[in-house]
Design a protein around this motif. Structure first.
Motif, mmCIF file in Angstrom:
data_model
loop_
_atom_site.group_PDB
_atom_site.id
_atom_site.type_symbol
_atom_site.label_atom_id
_atom_site.label_comp_id
_atom_site.label_asym_id
_atom_site.label_seq_id
_atom_site.Cartn_x
_atom_site.Cartn_y
_atom_site.Cartn_z
ATOM 1 N N GLY A 65 0.817 -1.207 0.000
ATOM 2 C CA GLY A 65 0.000 0.000 0.000
ATOM 3 C C GLY A 65 0.850 1.255 0.000
ATOM 4 N N TRP A 66 0.180 2.398 0.005
ATOM 5 C CA TRP A 66 0.878 3.674 -0.139
ATOM 6 C C TRP A 66 1.858 3.942 1.001
ATOM 7 C CZ3 TRP A 66 1.180 7.771 3.165
ATOM 8 C CH2 TRP A 66 0.312 7.778 4.258
ATOM 9 N N ASN A 67 1.612 3.354 2.195
ATOM 10 C CA ASN A 67 2.429 3.646 3.370
ATOM 11 C C ASN A 67 3.186 2.425 3.887
ATOM 12 O OD1 ASN A 67 0.156 2.297 4.230
ATOM 13 N ND2 ASN A 67 -0.188 3.589 6.025
ATOM 14 N N SER A 68 3.594 1.550 2.979
ATOM 15 C CA SER A 68 4.247 0.307 3.377
ATOM 16 C C SER A 68 5.753 0.434 3.548
ATOM 17 C CB SER A 68 3.936 -0.794 2.352
ATOM 18 O OG SER A 68 4.398 -0.415 1.064
ATOM 19 N N ALA A 69 6.350 1.578 3.182
ATOM 20 C CA ALA A 69 7.810 1.704 3.215
ATOM 21 C C ALA A 69 8.231 3.140 3.517
ATOM 22 C CB ALA A 69 8.397 1.262 1.877
ATOM 23 N N ALA A 89 5.405 8.447 4.353
ATOM 24 C CA ALA A 89 5.695 7.084 3.920
ATOM 25 C C ALA A 89 5.542 6.983 2.412
ATOM 26 C CB ALA A 89 4.763 6.088 4.607
ATOM 27 N N GLY A 90 6.048 5.873 1.859
ATOM 28 C CA GLY A 90 5.952 5.638 0.424
ATOM 29 C C GLY A 90 5.521 4.212 0.124
ATOM 30 N N GLU A 91 5.208 3.962 -1.120
ATOM 31 C CA GLU A 91 4.700 2.639 -1.500
ATOM 32 C C GLU A 91 5.786 1.660 -1.883
ATOM 33 O OE1 GLU A 91 3.543 3.196 -6.166
ATOM 34 O OE2 GLU A 91 2.223 4.132 -4.685
ATOM 35 N N HIS A 99 7.549 8.690 -3.989
ATOM 36 C CA HIS A 99 6.179 8.315 -3.638
ATOM 37 C C HIS A 99 5.748 8.832 -2.266
ATOM 38 C CE1 HIS A 99 6.156 5.665 -7.095
ATOM 39 N NE2 HIS A 99 7.267 5.095 -6.659
ATOM 40 N N GLN A 100 6.580 9.615 -1.592
ATOM 41 C CA GLN A 100 6.272 9.994 -0.216
ATOM 42 C C GLN A 100 4.988 10.827 -0.110
ATOM 43 O OE1 GLN A 100 8.424 7.644 0.856
ATOM 44 N NE2 GLN A 100 8.703 8.885 2.703
ATOM 45 N N LEU A 119 -5.609 6.107 9.976
ATOM 46 C CA LEU A 119 -6.682 6.864 9.333
ATOM 47 C C LEU A 119 -6.349 7.246 7.891
ATOM 48 C CD1 LEU A 119 -7.854 9.187 12.252
ATOM 49 C CD2 LEU A 119 -8.684 6.920 11.586
ATOM 50 N N GLY A 120 -5.212 6.780 7.400
ATOM 51 C CA GLY A 120 -4.914 6.939 5.987
ATOM 52 C C GLY A 120 -4.133 8.189 5.633
ATOM 53 N N MET A 121 -4.148 8.470 4.348
ATOM 54 C CA MET A 121 -3.373 9.568 3.774
ATOM 55 C C MET A 121 -4.096 10.901 3.945
ATOM 56 S SD MET A 121 -2.248 10.012 -0.241
ATOM 57 C CE MET A 121 -1.700 8.300 -0.356
ATOM 58 N N LEU A 122 -3.330 11.930 4.237
ATOM 59 C CA LEU A 122 -3.867 13.284 4.297
ATOM 60 C C LEU A 122 -3.787 13.932 2.920
ATOM 61 C CD1 LEU A 122 -2.151 14.145 7.647
ATOM 62 C CD2 LEU A 122 -4.607 14.305 7.293
ATOM 63 N N TYR A 123 -4.759 14.781 2.615
ATOM 64 C CA TYR A 123 -4.767 15.409 1.298
ATOM 65 C C TYR A 123 -3.796 16.588 1.268
ATOM 66 C CZ TYR A 123 -5.932 17.393 -3.111
ATOM 67 O OH TYR A 123 -5.820 17.874 -4.393
#
Length: 330
Positions: A65-69, A89-91, A99-100, A119-123
């Protein structure tokens, strides 16, 4: 002071520990520290600024996912009865770091050691109606001003296929601690002579510092991997003006700069001494002059000028003896 009294004075020396991107949040009689750790985020609690205590992992990045690394520079904040952790974080692991994005975790209760909900990614883009238009973003920090909550971070103007991309400082409104609810506004770019001239022009690591109705953003500039890394300052002209208007921020710098013995100072956070009488800056610096990210964490007091702005002085040399923060106990 007698010789016997002097011998009992508690002191410390820098660096205080290994690492980078130091973060401290002060609540009550305790300090809470936050750091990347083994593909996740760890928290520690201490009554001291000079000793960070034992870090305990509170969150592991997902397997995909987008925040796996590439978990970078997390910050812990206590807002409205919950603990929030903001991080980048990046994918994909490793570079290029193209990808950060910025995300947020929320505690289920009021325990800083969790558990936490992702709660996921902030815009962090230019069209709040299109979540897919989010832009590269790191070092996001929230701050409250005149009853409104804002986010400030370092980002790119456009997503690119190279991490050799200039970084700027942006601000946006938050409707709650986990939601950015407006398009971003750029309030600083690396344009001054002391912000440019190297391999890459950067503004990053913004931190808010308030005192006597004055608001400052202390940020890092130049390249984090070089000895020229340093800090600049934005000052909000008046408390009553709109922080979303770039013209209301006045830039000064450099306000904290390396010297012959301390190299590449940057990415700071702030706290007061346990008794509240002193102001302290926590920051990292390079261990040597060669390019790279081999860094350690340092601590020193700072003062205030007559115009109300912070005076960080010069970074103290390694092993220079300093009194511990006032009120710090054994």
């Amino acid at each position: 002071m007698s010789c016997n009294e002097f011998s009992k004075e508690k002191t410390f020396t820098n660096p205080i520990r290994e690492g980078a991107d130091p973060w401290v949040f002060q609540k009550g009689d305790d300090y809470y520290y936050c750091a990347s750790s083994g593909g996740g985020i760890a928290i520690s609690k201490s009554s001291k600024l000079t000793e960070h205590g034992v870090f305990q992992k509170v969150w592991d990045a997902p397997d995909q996912g987008w925040n796996s690394a590439n978990i970078w520079a997390p910050e812990i904040h206590y807002i409205a009865g919950h603990w929030y952790i903001y991080y980048a974080a990046g994918e994909k692991p490793g570079g290029p770091f193209i990808h950060q994005k910025s995300g947020v975790l929320k505690s289920h209760g009021n325990d800083p050691f969790g558990p936490y909900e992702d709660l996921g990614m902030l815009y962090t883009g230019d069209d709040i109606t299109d979540p897919e238009s989010v832009k590269w973003a790191i070092d996001l920090t929230p701050f409250e001003h005149e009853g409104e909550l804002y986010a400030i971070w370092s980002g790119w103007e456009e997503n690119r296929e190279t991490d050799r991309t200039a970084q700027h400082l942006y601000i946006a409104i938050m409707s709650d601690p986990a939601t950015i609810s407006s398009n971003r506004v750029k309030i600083s770019s690396p344009e001054e002579s002391w912000e440019t001239g190297g391999e890459l022009d950067l503004n990053e690591g913004p931190q808010v510092l308030k005192r006597n109705n004055l608001t400052f953003i202390i940020y890092s500039t130049r390249e984090s991997w070089l000895k020229e890394y340093r800090m600049g300052q934005l000052k909000l002209k008046e408390a009553s003006v709109d922080p979303l208007l770039p013209k209301n921020w006045v830039k000064t710098g450099p306000v904290f700069l390396g010297n012959e013995t301390v190299h590449g100072v940057g990415h700071c956070s702030f706290a007061t001494s346990p008794d509240g009488t002193e102001d302290w800056i926590l920051y990292h610096s390079k261990k040597g002059t060669e390019p790279g990210w081999d860094r350690d964490i340092r601590l020193q007091p700072f003062q205030w000028r007559e115009d109300g702005s912070p005076d960080f002085g010069n970074p103290v040399s390694i092993n220079e003896v300093l009194p511990v923060p006032s009120g710090e106990k054994e």
